[in-house]
Design an enzyme around this catalytic site. Structure first.
Site, PDB file in Angstrom:
ATOM      1  N   GLU A   1      44.663  36.059  30.615  1.00  0.00           N
ATOM      2  CA  GLU A   1      43.300  35.296  30.060  1.00  0.00           C
ATOM      3  C   GLU A   1      42.932  36.655  28.917  1.00  0.00           C
ATOM      4  OE1 GLU A   1      41.702  37.260  33.312  1.00  0.00           O
ATOM      5  OE2 GLU A   1      39.747  36.142  33.488  1.00  0.00           O
TER       6      GLU A   1
ATOM      7  N   ASN B   1      35.614  30.744  30.171  1.00  0.00           N
ATOM      8  CA  ASN B   1      37.069  31.437  30.110  1.00  0.00           C
ATOM      9  C   ASN B   1      37.817  30.531  30.128  1.00  0.00           C
ATOM     10  OD1 ASN B   1      39.115  32.678  30.564  1.00  0.00           O
ATOM     11  ND2 ASN B   1      37.355  33.884  31.724  1.00  0.00           N
TER      12      ASN B   1
ATOM     13  N   LYS C   1      37.950  28.388  33.228  1.00  0.00           N
ATOM     14  CA  LYS C   1      37.632  28.979  34.417  1.00  0.00           C
ATOM     15  C   LYS C   1      36.583  28.539  35.602  1.00  0.00           C
ATOM     16  CE  LYS C   1      37.846  33.728  36.254  1.00  0.00           C
ATOM     17  NZ  LYS C   1      37.846  35.456  35.736  1.00  0.00           N
TER      18      LYS C   1
ATOM     19  N   GLU D   1      31.556  37.875  34.136  1.00  0.00           N
ATOM     20  CA  GLU D   1      31.521  36.752  33.988  1.00  0.00           C
ATOM     21  C   GLU D   1      30.662  36.004  34.368  1.00  0.00           C
ATOM     22  OE1 GLU D   1      35.989  37.750  35.285  1.00  0.00           O
ATOM     23  OE2 GLU D   1      35.551  35.512  34.238  1.00  0.00           O
TER      24      GLU D   1
ATOM     25  N   CYS E   1      42.643  33.575  36.817  1.00  0.00           N
ATOM     26  CA  CYS E   1      42.427  35.073  37.087  1.00  0.00           C
ATOM     27  C   CYS E   1      41.677  34.823  38.620  1.00  0.00           C
ATOM     28  CB  CYS E   1      41.772  36.434  36.001  1.00  0.00           C
ATOM     29  SG  CYS E   1      41.695  37.711  36.732  1.00  0.00           S
TER      30      CYS E   1
ATOM     31  N   ASN F   1      43.242  39.367  34.798  1.00  0.00           N
ATOM     32  CA  ASN F   1      42.495  40.783  33.139  1.00  0.00           C
ATOM     33  C   ASN F   1      41.607  41.587  34.938  1.00  0.00           C
ATOM     34  OD1 ASN F   1      41.804  41.150  30.640  1.00  0.00           O
ATOM     35  ND2 ASN F   1      42.000  39.319  31.213  1.00  0.00           N
TER      36      ASN F   1
HETATM   37  N1  ING Z   1      39.060  39.215  37.471  1.00  0.00           N
HETATM   38  C1  ING Z   1      39.004  39.663  39.137  1.00  0.00           C
HETATM   39  C2  ING Z   1      40.354  38.978  39.408  1.00  0.00           C
HETATM   40  O1  ING Z   1      39.604  38.272  40.975  1.00  0.00           O
HETATM   41  C3  ING Z   1      38.542  41.308  40.633  1.00  0.00           C
HETATM   42  C4  ING Z   1      37.852  39.935  39.253  1.00  0.00           C
HETATM   43  C5  ING Z   1      38.331  42.770  40.138  1.00  0.00           C
HETATM   44  C6  ING Z   1      37.880  40.659  41.532  1.00  0.00           C
HETATM   45  C7  ING Z   1      38.522  43.370  41.410  1.00  0.00           C
HETATM   46  C8  ING Z   1      38.451  41.883  43.573  1.00  0.00           C
HETATM   47  C9  ING Z   1      38.775  43.548  42.890  1.00  0.00           C
HETATM   48  O2  ING Z   1      41.285  39.761  39.841  1.00  0.00           O
HETATM   49  C10 ING Z   1      38.768  38.397  37.066  1.00  0.00           C
HETATM   50  N2  ING Z   1      38.960  38.097  35.709  1.00  0.00           N
HETATM   51  O3  ING Z   1      38.600  37.230  37.549  1.00  0.00           O
END
Ligand code: ING
Length: 307
Positions: free
Chosen positions: A47, A110, A127, A146, A172, A197
């Site tokens: 991503e 995204n 996304k 985001e 993601c 990420n």
């Molecule tokens: N990143 C994360 C994901 O869903 C996140 C958001 C971070 C969720 C940490 C839970 C814990 O993997 C993205 N970019 O969606």
């Protein structure tokens, strides 16, 4: 025709805020060359693969923010990647920040695409599940903006004919939502590319930091098994902008088994041979939707967001 080929995640280690797109593309070209030598047919980059994960910062000025977006793909920065992949006969997935000028003004998504071995864009996805928050929250060690920097995707969950099978994309946070996987599964998807990420530290629930890698594979493996599809997860990993991102890039079989997993949090090719015909073992049996699904009982799923 055999539908067996080698597929791989092209995990990328950290991309720092000051790293140029040219320096990132050079690293991607090295992974394409590794993939070529290992007879890879499909290569999944992460991503937002061309820049650092910029939603971790709050930007006041739009010019600063817009520097992380692409106004068109392909473009001069990524042309070497498209050329090298085409020359190697490799199809690939690429995640990037998309900026569109519309009549109604600038729209930011995204976005991720599938590019076929002949260099044509076969599928585009924006996304849908945008995690994090919209307003600056300075009390946290890093942001996850985001919801501020992207508009929710407007292309649904499309599936395209690709490499002799049916392929789709999630991005993601989408991977954590079974509804998203099922929307692809109901279209017969056999191969899902997912870039991510994911910070190791989750400020609102630090007690779950130790579970981020487990939740990543849990989500990818469940989605693969419950929809009878291969899943290729590609991380942007490592210490980036002071924030540790998980790795764990992997190739998952329709049975939910992990066929290959990353061993580092750097640039790493994570490859495995897949056979799209094996999806039928799941789709014709345990998850034979026509025989077993009961959609007349599932109305609650689309009645609202839930609490
Ligand atoms: N990143 C994360 C994901 O869903 C996140 C958001 C971070 C969720 C940490 C839970 C814990 O993997 C993205 N970019 O969606």
């Amino acid at each position: 025709m055999s539908r067996r080929f080698v597929a791989a995640a092209a995990q990328l280690g950290p991309i720092q805020r000051e790293d140029s797109r040219a320096s990132v593309v050079a690293r991607m070209l090295a992974l394409v060359e590794q993939a070529r030598r290992r007879d890879v047919r499909f290569l999944v980059f992460p991503e937002l693969a061309l820049t650092t994960f910029f939603p971790r910062w709050y930007f006041e000025r739009e010019e600063e923010l817009d520097a992380f977006y692409e106004r068109a793909i392909p473009n001069a920065d990524v042309a070497p990647l498209f050329e090298a992949a085409k020359a190697a006969g490799i199809g690939f997935h690429l995640g990037y920040a998309e900026l569109s000028e519309t009549g109604a003004g600038v729209v930011r998504h995204n976005t991720a695409i599938l590019v076929s071995p002949d260099g044509e864009i076969a599928l585009k996805y924006r996304k849908v599940h945008l995690p994090g928050h919209r307003e600056h929250e300075p009390q946290f060690p890093f942001q996850h903006l985001e919801k501020r920097y992207f508009t929710r995707g407007d292309l649904g969950f499309p599936v395209a004919d690709f490499l002799g099978g049916k392929a789709g994309i999630l991005i993601c946070n989408d991977r954590r939502w079974p509804e998203a996987f099922r929307c692809l599964g109901l279209q017969g998807v056999e191969l899902v590319a997912i870039g991510y990420n994911t910070p190791q530290h989750y400020p609102r629930a630090p007690e779950h930091d130790r579970l981020q890698d487990f939740h990543n594979h849990l989500s990818l493996q469940a989605g693969a098994y419950q929809n009878g599809t291969y899943v290729i997860g590609a991380a942007k990993a490592g210490l980036e902008g002071g924030c540790e991102l998980i790795g764990g890039s992997c190739v998952v079989a329709p049975t939910g088994e992990l066929l290959a997993v990353a061993a580092t949090r750097g640039d790493e090719l994570v490859a495995a041979e897949i056979d799209l015909d094996r999806c039928a073992e799941i789709k014709a049996n345990i998850f034979n939707f026509k025989l077993h699904r009961q959609p007349q009982e599932y109305g609650r799923l689309v009645e609202g967001t839930g609490q």
